[in-house]
Design an enzyme around this catalytic site. Sequence first.
Site, PDB file in Angstrom:
ATOM      1  NE  ARG A 154      -2.187  -2.066   3.169  1.00 37.94           N
ATOM      2  CZ  ARG A 154      -2.670  -3.257   3.522  1.00 37.94           C
ATOM      3  NH1 ARG A 154      -3.859  -3.628   3.131  1.00 37.94           N
ATOM      4  NH2 ARG A 154      -1.983  -4.071   4.291  1.00 37.94           N
ATOM      5  NE  ARG A 235       6.815  -1.344  12.861  1.00 36.16           N
ATOM      6  CZ  ARG A 235       5.896  -0.437  12.525  1.00 36.16           C
ATOM      7  NH1 ARG A 235       6.260   0.665  11.900  1.00 36.16           N
ATOM      8  NH2 ARG A 235       4.621  -0.630  12.800  1.00 36.16           N
ATOM      9  CG  ASP A 259       9.035   8.560  10.737  1.00 38.52           C
ATOM     10  OD1 ASP A 259       9.172   9.585  11.442  1.00 38.52           O
ATOM     11  OD2 ASP A 259       7.980   7.896  10.696  1.00 38.52           O
ATOM     12  CD  GLU A 264      10.513   3.349  16.473  1.00 36.76           C
ATOM     13  OE1 GLU A 264      11.081   3.669  15.425  1.00 36.76           O
ATOM     14  OE2 GLU A 264       9.279   3.299  16.585  1.00 36.76           O
ATOM     15  CG  HIS A 296       7.244   5.495  14.427  1.00 33.41           C
ATOM     16  ND1 HIS A 296       7.677   4.222  14.670  1.00 33.41           N
ATOM     17  CD2 HIS A 296       6.188   5.360  13.589  1.00 33.41           C
ATOM     18  CE1 HIS A 296       6.924   3.351  14.025  1.00 33.41           C
ATOM     19  NE2 HIS A 296       6.005   4.030  13.360  1.00 33.41           N
ATOM     20  CB  ALA A 298       5.629   8.327   8.410  1.00 32.89           C
ATOM     21  CG  PHE A 299       1.307   7.436  12.651  1.00 34.07           C
ATOM     22  CD1 PHE A 299       2.543   7.573  13.261  1.00 34.07           C
ATOM     23  CD2 PHE A 299       0.170   7.744  13.387  1.00 34.07           C
ATOM     24  CE1 PHE A 299       2.651   8.001  14.570  1.00 34.07           C
ATOM     25  CE2 PHE A 299       0.273   8.173  14.696  1.00 34.07           C
ATOM     26  CZ  PHE A 299       1.518   8.304  15.294  1.00 34.07           C
TER      27      PHE A 299
HETATM   28  P1  NAD Z   1       1.713  -3.731   2.982  1.00 34.42           P
HETATM   29  O1  NAD Z   1       1.487  -5.051   3.644  1.00 34.42           O
HETATM   30  O2  NAD Z   1       0.614  -3.150   2.169  1.00 34.42           O
HETATM   31  O3  NAD Z   1       3.016  -3.823   2.038  1.00 34.42           O
HETATM   32  C1  NAD Z   1       4.193  -4.445   2.427  1.00 34.42           C
HETATM   33  C2  NAD Z   1       4.804  -5.070   1.170  1.00 34.42           C
HETATM   34  O4  NAD Z   1       6.086  -5.587   1.506  1.00 34.42           O
HETATM   35  C3  NAD Z   1       3.975  -6.220   0.606  1.00 34.42           C
HETATM   36  O5  NAD Z   1       3.709  -5.993  -0.775  1.00 34.42           O
HETATM   37  C4  NAD Z   1       4.858  -7.434   0.830  1.00 34.42           C
HETATM   38  O6  NAD Z   1       4.709  -8.438  -0.186  1.00 34.42           O
HETATM   39  C5  NAD Z   1       6.232  -6.794   0.784  1.00 34.42           C
HETATM   40  N1  NAD Z   1       7.299  -7.619   1.340  1.00 34.42           N
HETATM   41  C6  NAD Z   1       7.233  -8.527   2.353  1.00 34.42           C
HETATM   42  N2  NAD Z   1       8.433  -9.073   2.557  1.00 34.42           N
HETATM   43  C7  NAD Z   1       9.281  -8.500   1.659  1.00 34.42           C
HETATM   44  C8  NAD Z   1      10.647  -8.669   1.368  1.00 34.42           C
HETATM   45  N3  NAD Z   1      11.414  -9.561   2.038  1.00 34.42           N
HETATM   46  N4  NAD Z   1      11.209  -7.929   0.376  1.00 34.42           N
HETATM   47  C9  NAD Z   1      10.442  -7.037  -0.330  1.00 34.42           C
HETATM   48  N5  NAD Z   1       9.122  -6.858  -0.105  1.00 34.42           N
HETATM   49  C10 NAD Z   1       8.556  -7.580   0.877  1.00 34.42           C
HETATM   50  O7  NAD Z   1       2.174  -2.754   4.120  1.00 34.42           O
HETATM   51  P2  NAD Z   1       2.113  -1.151   4.095  1.00 34.42           P
HETATM   52  O8  NAD Z   1       0.801  -0.690   4.604  1.00 34.42           O
HETATM   53  O9  NAD Z   1       2.585  -0.665   2.771  1.00 34.42           O
HETATM   54  O10 NAD Z   1       3.186  -0.817   5.228  1.00 34.42           O
HETATM   55  C11 NAD Z   1       4.574  -1.068   5.030  1.00 34.42           C
HETATM   56  C12 NAD Z   1       5.312  -0.923   6.346  1.00 34.42           C
HETATM   57  O11 NAD Z   1       5.282   0.459   6.728  1.00 34.42           O
HETATM   58  C13 NAD Z   1       4.632  -1.656   7.513  1.00 34.42           C
HETATM   59  O12 NAD Z   1       5.147  -2.941   7.640  1.00 34.42           O
HETATM   60  C14 NAD Z   1       4.960  -0.809   8.719  1.00 34.42           C
HETATM   61  O13 NAD Z   1       6.031  -1.410   9.403  1.00 34.42           O
HETATM   62  C15 NAD Z   1       5.401   0.527   8.141  1.00 34.42           C
HETATM   63  N6  NAD Z   1       4.596   1.658   8.603  1.00 34.42           N
HETATM   64  C16 NAD Z   1       5.239   2.735   9.169  1.00 34.42           C
HETATM   65  C17 NAD Z   1       4.513   3.834   9.596  1.00 34.42           C
HETATM   66  C18 NAD Z   1       5.185   5.068  10.191  1.00 34.42           C
HETATM   67  O14 NAD Z   1       4.497   5.892  10.834  1.00 34.42           O
HETATM   68  N7  NAD Z   1       6.476   5.267  10.032  1.00 34.42           N
HETATM   69  C19 NAD Z   1       3.122   3.842   9.464  1.00 34.42           C
HETATM   70  C20 NAD Z   1       2.494   2.740   8.879  1.00 34.42           C
HETATM   71  C21 NAD Z   1       3.247   1.651   8.444  1.00 34.42           C
END
Ligand code: NAD
Length: 333
Positions: A154, A235, A259, A264, A296, A298-299
Site C-alpha cells: 500500500r 521499521r 523516521d 526507538e 516515527h 509518518a502516520f
Molecule cells: P503492505 O502489507 O501493504 O506492504 C508491504 C509489502 O512488503 C507487501 O507488498 C509485501 O509483499 C512486501 N514484502 C514482504 N516481505 C518483503 C521482502 N522480504 N522484500 C520485499 N518486499 C517484501 O504494508 P504497508 O501498509 O505498505 O506498510 C509497510 C510498512 O510500513 C509496515 O510494515 C509498517 O512497518 C510501516 N509503517 C510505518 C509507519 C510510520 O508511521 N512510520 C506507518 C504505517 C506503516
Amino acid sequence: MRIAFFSTKTYDRNSFDEANRDYGHEIGYFEPRLDAVTATLAAGWPAVCAFVNDRLDASALAALAEGGTRLVALRCAGFNNVDLAAAERLGIAVVRVPAYSPEAVSEFTIGLLLALDRKIHRAWARVRENNFSLDGLLGLGLHGRVAGVVGTGRIGGLVARALRLGFGCEVLASDHVQDPALIAAGIRYVPVEQLLAEADIVTLHCPLTPETHHLVNAASLAAARPGFQLVNTSRGALVDADALIDALKSGRVGGVALDVYEQEGDLFFEDLSNEIIQDDVFQRLLTFPNVLVTGHQAFLTRPALQAIARTTLQSATDFAAGRPLPNRLGTSG
Ligand code: NAD
C-alpha cells in the site's frame, strides 16, 4: 466493550473520544507503555489497545490473559511487536489497522527525501540565524535518478508511483508480489540485492520479518552505489545502525532520512529534552550533517488518526458481538 489504552498521547484521546461517540465503548487511557509489568494495569479490562512500541511478548500476553483480556487491538499496521503464537495459545484475539492512510506515510516519505536531498531542514535552521549562505546546500535532484522501492504494498506502491510519475525517476522495485499496475507505469522489479546495488535512492516499505531484519547491512552498504541516499519510514530494524554509521563515516552514504530506528522504543514518542540520552548509536547518527531523523511521525495526519480510531473501535464492536474480525492476525500474519 471496556478497552484499556496503553502509550496514550493527547492525539490518541482526541481522535478516539471523537470516534467513540458513534460506538459507545468504555475507554480507559493509560500513559505507560505496555509490557509484562504494566500489563497488570489491564486486569479486568477485556480489551487492550496498543501501539508500535508496546511490547506484547509472551510474558506480557500471559499477564493480560490472567487479567481477563481477550482482545488486543493494535492501533497501527505493523505487528512485529506481538508474539502471535503466544496470543493464539492464550486465547487472545489480535487485530490491527492494516491500512489507515497509506497516503500519510507515502507523503511523509517523499517529504523526507526532498528535505534530505535539498537540505531544507538545514536551510531553515540557517535562515533562522540570519545566515543566508547557500554553501553546503547543493542538492542532487530526483529527476532521472534511479530510485529503489523495497516493498510495493500500500505505502511502497504510492511512493513508487510518485517517484516514477511525479518526479521522473527510473524506479526499481523489489517485492515477492509484483504489482502489474506498477509495471505498466514503467517500474521494473528486480531482486533486492540488485536494487540495493543499483539504486541512487533506496526507500524501505517492507514489513519487519526475520527475512528483512537488517536488510541494509555492512554487505549491502559496501555494494551500494557511492553517495546513495536511504530513506526508512517502515521499521527501524530493517537497517543495521552500526553498519550505517561506518558507511556514513567512510562517506559511502550520501544521506539518510529515518523516521524509525531499531531501538526507538527507549526514545520515541516522549519529550526527553531534559534527559541525557544513553543510546550512543542514536546520538552518533544525529551528529552527521547528512542524516535527518524524525520520531516515527509518518502516520500522523488527521485522516489517518480518524481512520485508526474508527477501524479499532469497529473491531471491538465486532468482537463483542461475536462477529468475524476482518482485521484479525493469525500466526501466519
Ligand atoms: P503492505 O502489507 O501493504 O506492504 C508491504 C509489502 O512488503 C507487501 O507488498 C509485501 O509483499 C512486501 N514484502 C514482504 N516481505 C518483503 C521482502 N522480504 N522484500 C520485499 N518486499 C517484501 O504494508 P504497508 O501498509 O505498505 O506498510 C509497510 C510498512 O510500513 C509496515 O510494515 C509498517 O512497518 C510501516 N509503517 C510505518 C509507519 C510510520 O508511521 N512510520 C506507518 C504505517 C506503516
